[in-house]
Scaffold this motif. Structure first.
Motif, mmCIF file in Angstrom:
data_model
loop_
_atom_site.group_PDB
_atom_site.id
_atom_site.type_symbol
_atom_site.label_atom_id
_atom_site.label_comp_id
_atom_site.label_asym_id
_atom_site.label_seq_id
_atom_site.Cartn_x
_atom_site.Cartn_y
_atom_site.Cartn_z
ATOM 1 N N PHE B 6 56.134 2.730 17.944
ATOM 2 C CA PHE B 6 56.310 4.208 16.811
ATOM 3 C C PHE B 6 56.726 4.753 17.617
ATOM 4 O O PHE B 6 56.805 5.375 18.252
ATOM 5 N N ASP B 7 57.180 6.007 16.148
ATOM 6 C CA ASP B 7 57.913 7.216 17.203
ATOM 7 C C ASP B 7 56.791 8.303 17.220
ATOM 8 O O ASP B 7 56.271 7.649 16.795
ATOM 9 N N TYR B 8 57.031 8.882 17.913
ATOM 10 C CA TYR B 8 55.577 10.091 18.309
ATOM 11 C C TYR B 8 56.423 11.877 18.271
ATOM 12 O O TYR B 8 58.154 11.562 18.804
ATOM 13 N N LEU B 31 48.034 12.110 13.737
ATOM 14 C CA LEU B 31 47.304 12.087 15.040
ATOM 15 C C LEU B 31 46.536 13.574 15.419
ATOM 16 O O LEU B 31 47.378 14.339 16.007
ATOM 17 N N ALA B 32 45.151 13.429 15.156
ATOM 18 C CA ALA B 32 44.313 14.366 15.780
ATOM 19 C C ALA B 32 43.723 13.836 16.773
ATOM 20 O O ALA B 32 44.576 14.032 18.450
ATOM 21 N N GLY B 33 42.488 13.557 16.768
ATOM 22 C CA GLY B 33 41.669 12.741 17.979
ATOM 23 C C GLY B 33 41.677 11.530 18.152
ATOM 24 O O GLY B 33 41.904 10.994 19.147
ATOM 25 N N GLN B 35 40.082 9.088 17.367
ATOM 26 C CA GLN B 35 39.172 8.369 17.749
ATOM 27 C C GLN B 35 38.860 7.457 16.272
ATOM 28 O O GLN B 35 38.390 6.468 16.361
ATOM 29 N N MET B 38 43.324 5.392 16.735
ATOM 30 C CA MET B 38 43.786 4.646 17.605
ATOM 31 C C MET B 38 43.255 2.811 17.887
ATOM 32 O O MET B 38 44.403 2.078 17.745
ATOM 33 N N PRO B 39 41.563 2.407 17.704
ATOM 34 C CA PRO B 39 40.836 1.632 17.436
ATOM 35 C C PRO B 39 42.059 0.633 16.537
ATOM 36 O O PRO B 39 42.100 -0.324 16.226
ATOM 37 N N ASP B 53 51.219 14.557 15.373
ATOM 38 C CA ASP B 53 50.547 14.868 16.711
ATOM 39 C C ASP B 53 50.227 16.489 15.955
ATOM 40 O O ASP B 53 51.054 17.106 16.405
ATOM 41 N N ARG B 56 48.565 19.923 19.116
ATOM 42 C CA ARG B 56 49.248 21.583 19.513
ATOM 43 C C ARG B 56 49.340 22.470 19.044
ATOM 44 O O ARG B 56 50.091 23.557 19.180
ATOM 45 N N ARG B 108 36.758 14.369 21.522
ATOM 46 C CA ARG B 108 38.247 13.922 20.776
ATOM 47 C C ARG B 108 38.759 14.077 19.618
ATOM 48 O O ARG B 108 39.113 14.804 18.948
#
Lengths: 176, 287
Positions: B6-8, B31-33, B35, B38-39, B53, B56, B108
């Motif tokens: 994937f691109d980030y 995408l925050a934490g 948790q 990701m799984p 993300d 920030r 996280r």
């Protein structure tokens, strides 16, 4: 998607620059790029806690983080928690309590206990139940949890005693 | 590397995050934490083309308590919220937070992320329904305020559009004389995904309990608050027949599903037991 993302991470106090694929997890980065194989991969899905590291001074699953998320952040692995070739206080205490057998989960537990001790330093006084709950983040499949909890309780009690003894004592009746 | 390619994008402002989400709403995940995300990525249950993300973005780290409630931005972790001293005034939320996941995932995982993920058994969703509150969503089309009771549409489905970012959640502050209790049932103890989460609260005074609230959520049943025709008869002494009646009435309306861990009927029976137990605990607070 082959070009990768440039990151700069402070690992065990050392600044590391790298170009990583976006999908690379932090644990893969630590193990494969930096050779820090003390952080183990158990389930790889966030269940077991073998890959716990300190991220910005707090425990985190390195398998549930991307290396790119660690850009401009502090990561401390098991290698950063003791001088090379020597065991840390926490590790010594775990050994004394026979709190490990195969040792696969141990780095994860050491990270959790170090986090707990840092909280004690910050003024928290965890109860026995809170210590158990804290350690419930990781799984152990051989020694069982009793010796690990015993070691953690001893370390926390010792740390509190050290902190309390360094504080100025209130005057006793006799001294008054 | 187990996740698919994937691109980030690390967004530095909300505007940038919204623009990224608007460009490819279907293939982009926030995408925050991470948790919950990701799984899913690691198991390749989800293969987004791009992750945005939002950690920030300074504005999303807002955490503030007012007389009305507590506001938490999308990047506020569960651990930060748990350790926030002003959270003590928030009854069931303060009780539930230290038991969400494990300390390493709370460090996280974010409060808003848990809500957006909308696992029906999740503690924070049930607390949102019980306390009441509001979710603020933002997209290139502007801000949108969603009331707590309108936020969850179904298990794992929320009122958020694909291109919307959950910006902030507000949990309403309970009245000063409110007492609340939270409980969840897990098979393997701390950190396990609950079979169900339940919470009750009431204002306790000289003339007994008023404003009795019950919240429940579990596999198949989105977080829900019991309607007043179920909770109204509980006002007063919270005696056993009233509790028995209400919890059975409530359970008849819950639509749990079975999974590998428990069948639907087991969850329904658990809900009756747990709600009744929590209500009896409230009664003890009356004395």
């Amino acid at each position: 998607m082959t070009d990768g993302v440039a990151i700069e991470v402070r690992v065990n106090g050392r600044a590391v620059r790298a170009c990583v694929p976006a999908r690379m997890t932090l644990v893969d980065f630590l193990r494969e790029r930096l050779g820090l194989t003390g952080t183990h991969i158990g389930c790889g899905e966030g269940l077991c806690g073998a890959c716990n590291v300190l991220f910005e001074s707090r425990s985190a699953r390195a398998c549930l983080m991307l290396a790119v998320q660690a850009d401009d952040s502090d990561v401390v692995t098991i290698e950063g928690l003791s001088p090379p070739g020597y065991a840390s206080n926490v590790q010594d205490c775990l050994v004394r309590h026979h709190a490990l057998q195969c040792g696969f989960c141990t780095p994860g537990f050491v990270v959790l206990i170090e986090e707990l001790l840092a909280e004690v330093d910050a003024g928290r006084r965890p109860t026995a139940i809170q210590i158990r709950k804290h350690l419930s983040s990781s799984l152990c499949r051989c020694t069982g949890y009793a010796p690990i909890i015993a070691a953690a309780e001893e370390l926390v009690a010792d740390r509190i005693a050290v902190i309390d003894s360094s504080k100025p004592q209130p005057p006793t009746e006799v001294a008054r | 590397m187990r996740p698919a390619v994937f691109d980030y994008v690390a967004a530095s402002t909300v505007t940038e995050a919204c623009a990224e989400l608007g460009r490819d709403p279907d293939g982009t995940r926030v995408l925050a934490g991470g948790q919950s995300l990701m799984p899913r990525l690691v198991r390749r249950l989800d293969r987004p083309r791009r992750l945005v993300d939002i950690c920030r973005i300074a504005e999303l780290h807002e955490l503030s308590a007012t007389p009305d409630g507590v506001r938490m931005g999308a990047a506020v972790t569960q651990r930060t919220a748990e350790l926030y001293p002003a959270l003590r005034g928030f009854g069931v939320l303060a009780q539930a937070l230290p038991g969400v996941g494990k300390v390493t995932t709370r460090n996280r995982g974010t409060v808003c992320g848990s809500l957006a993920n909308a696992n029906p058994a999740a503690e924070l969703g049930v607390c949102l329904l019980l306390l009441g509150g509001e979710v603020t969503a933002i997209s290139t089309r502007g801000l949108r305020h969603i009331a707590a009771e309108d936020f969850f549409l179904a298990p794992r489905r929320t009122a958020l559009e694909d291109d919307e970012l959950l910006h902030t959640v507000r949990y309403d502050r309970p009245q000063a004389d409110t007492v609340g209790h939270f409980e969840k049932v897990t098979i393997r103890g701390a950190g396990d995904t609950p079979l169900l989460s339940a919470a009750v609260s009431a204002r306790l005074g000289a003339d007994g309990a008023t404003d009795v609230r019950i919240g429940v959520g579990g596999e198949g049943q989105k977080p829900t608050r019991a309607p007043s025709r179920i909770t109204a008869p509980l006002a007063g002494a919270l005696d056993d027949p009233a509790i028995e009646h209400s919890s059975r009435l409530l359970a008849a309306e819950l639509e749990f599903l079975g999974d590998t861990r428990a069948c639907a009927d087991h969850r329904r029976r658990l809900a009756i037991r747990i709600v009744a137990r929590l209500l009896r605990r409230l009664r003890e607070d009356l004395l």
